[in-house]
Scaffold this active site. Structure first.
Site, PDB file in Angstrom:
ATOM      1  CD  GLU A 276       6.543  -0.374  -2.041  1.00  0.00           C
ATOM      2  OE1 GLU A 276       5.350  -0.343  -1.666  1.00  0.00           O
ATOM      3  OE2 GLU A 276       7.243   0.642  -2.166  1.00  0.00           O
TER       4      GLU A 276
ATOM      5  CD  GLU B  35       4.559 -13.766   9.808  1.00  0.00           C
ATOM      6  OE1 GLU B  35       4.806 -12.707   9.216  1.00  0.00           O
ATOM      7  OE2 GLU B  35       4.133 -14.797   9.214  1.00  0.00           O
TER       8      GLU B  35
ATOM      9  CB  CYS C 143      -0.531 -10.659   5.882  1.00  0.00           C
ATOM     10  SG  CYS C 143      -1.010 -12.181   6.731  1.00  0.00           S
TER      11      CYS C 143
END
Length: 258
Positions: free
Chosen positions: A99, A137, A165
């Site tokens: 992360e 995307e 996002c």
């Protein structure tokens, strides 16, 4: 992640400079999702650096030196990298399911597209964000599936380095609402800023319109390695804590979607 602009410039292979930059970043320490330590913003180190910078500035002023204002740097045009198989170095770095880590500021998207009976086979490849101005995307629907055919039935599977996002999730929701014959499954290595309310809302909205969301398991990393990486038939070896980090992220995703 700010809303990104799209460009038609396309390259088929990563450049040497991009790899050198990534190699410099990979030398920095990775932290696992359970390590909640973040770089101190108001801590001692920052204060020392600020005081040193102030001292240098005051010294220059005392000596009558005029500091020149830096000119704004112009970034090169946004470039979407597409190809059949990616470099193994980029896969191991960008898909690593940690992360808090440095350098992972872009999206790598591996795709499989089944267009149903009558179509010309299975589409397979990957897309990469080159600068902070573009969505992989969104580029998928503009460059990989630019000619949408309502008569076909699209089954799309993505293996992505991080989940969408908020802005990207909104655009995907619009696409899935308007194209009822498109089925999309997104398997993510990491969750992008999952604590932010707008990110959580975007993930929930995707599920509502029929998108399947799941974190990548160690078996998914192995499959992606075999299918989308120039591995030279080398077997993929999961990194330490790969399974543990998957379970951590999957639990967070389940909490968001409940």
């Amino acid at each position: 992640m700010a809303d990104k602009k799209t460009s038609s410039s396309v390259s088929s292979r990563p450049t040497v400079k991009r790899k050198e930059r990534a190699e410099n970043q990979v030398k920095k320490e990775d932290k696992t999702p359970k390590e909640e330590e973040k770089p101190a913003v108001n801590g001692k180190n920052v204060a020392v650096e600020n005081s040193e910078a102030a001292a240098v500035s005051n010294g220059a002023a005392a000596n009558g030196e005029n500091a020149e204002k830096p000119e704004p740097m112009e970034l090169p045009p946004f470039e979407t990298i597409t190809g059949d198989r990616m470099d193994p170095f980029f896969f191991k770095f960008q898909f690593k399911n940690v992360e808090y880590s440095s350098g992972r500021n872009k999206t790598f998207l591996c795709y499989l597209v089944d267009q149903g009976p009558g179509a010309d086979g299975l589409l397979r490849g990957y897309i990469e964000d080159e600068h902070s101005g573009g969505h992989a995307e969104e580029a998928f629907f503009q460059q990989i599936l630019p000619n949408y055919d309502p008569a076909l039935k699209y089954t799309i599977t993505w293996y992505v380095s991080s989940s969408p996002c908020a802005a990207c999730a909104d655009k995907l929701v619009e696409i899935l609402k308007s194209r009822k014959n498109v089925r999309l499954a997104i398997f993510s290595a990491r969750l992008f800023e999952w604590e932010e309310p707008e990110i959580q809302a975007g993930l929930k909205a995707l599920v509502v319109v029929g998108c399947k969301l799941r974190m990548m398991k160690p078996l998914d990393f192995s499959y992606t390695w075999d299918t989308f990486v120039e591995s030279d038939e080398q077997q993929f070896t999961p990194w330490e804590d790969c399974q543990e980090n998957y379970e951590y992220y999957q639990e967070k995703l389940a909490d968001i979607l409940q």
